[in-house]
Design an enzyme around this catalytic site. Structure first.
Site, mmCIF file in Angstrom:
data_model
loop_
_atom_site.group_PDB
_atom_site.id
_atom_site.type_symbol
_atom_site.label_atom_id
_atom_site.label_comp_id
_atom_site.label_asym_id
_atom_site.label_seq_id
_atom_site.Cartn_x
_atom_site.Cartn_y
_atom_site.Cartn_z
ATOM 1 N N HIS A 1 46.379 76.889 61.564
ATOM 2 C CA HIS A 1 46.304 76.636 62.195
ATOM 3 C C HIS A 1 45.966 75.296 62.229
ATOM 4 C CE1 HIS A 1 42.244 76.540 64.508
ATOM 5 N NE2 HIS A 1 42.298 75.504 63.741
ATOM 6 N N GLU B 1 45.806 68.946 67.220
ATOM 7 C CA GLU B 1 45.873 68.922 65.926
ATOM 8 C C GLU B 1 46.423 67.723 64.781
ATOM 9 O OE1 GLU B 1 44.945 70.995 63.359
ATOM 10 O OE2 GLU B 1 43.750 71.670 64.750
ATOM 11 N N HIS C 1 43.468 65.419 63.230
ATOM 12 C CA HIS C 1 43.854 65.593 61.780
ATOM 13 C C HIS C 1 45.585 64.571 61.453
ATOM 14 C CE1 HIS C 1 40.754 68.488 61.512
ATOM 15 N NE2 HIS C 1 41.589 69.347 62.600
#
Length: 153
Positions: free
Chosen positions: A32, A84, A88
């Site tokens: 994930h 992502e 992040h």
């Protein structure tokens, strides 16, 4: 923080039901995300909006990403990776091991290969089931046994 997800459950729990992509194995967890975090466990997000996702930088690992870090929603193959990276990945720029898009996604793949959730749980009799619930402590103990074994080697 390295996170994995069980694709069948993820797809079933969305507001709109989705099919698991054919590139995703049925007997495994998928990545994930890899979320650079503070020691408190709560990480920063969207740290540098001047570092947009560039799919050309992950061309060499794209086939692995499709299999192990897939987009489970039908919004386009690279949209999840874009999300992502921008949310992040851009927060790890001061860490040499993840300071480029290729390094960020590659280290996620390395962690995935070395932290096999499916095998860890299966060794303790915990396997996917739509009818059998598992106790939280049994799951925690499966991981603790694995960590202790790894540390004692």
């Amino acid at each position: 923080m390295f996170t994995q997800q069980w694709a069948p459950t993820f797809c079933k729990t969305q507001r709109k039901k989705y099919e698991i992509p054919h590139t995703v194995p049925n007997d495994t967890w998928t990545i994930h995300g890899l979320w650079p975090s503070h020691t408190s466990g709560i990480g920063p997000q969207f740290c540098d909006r001047n570092l947009p996702f560039d799919e050309g930088q992950i061309k060499s690992i794209r086939s692995e990403l499709k299999k192990y870090w897939p987009n489970l929603l039908p919004e386009g193959e690279t949209e999840f990776w874009k999300h992502e990276w921008e949310k992040h990945g851009t927060c790890g720029m001061d860490v040499e091991a993840v300071n480029t898009q290729e390094k960020y996604f590659r280290i996620g793949l390395v962690l995935y290969r070395n932290l096999n959730i499916y095998q860890t749980l299966a060794r303790h009799g915990i396997v996917p089931s739509s009818s059998r619930p598992y106790q939280y402590n049994d799951i925690v103990n499966a991981f603790m046994d694995t960590l202790i074994l790894t540390l004692n080697l």
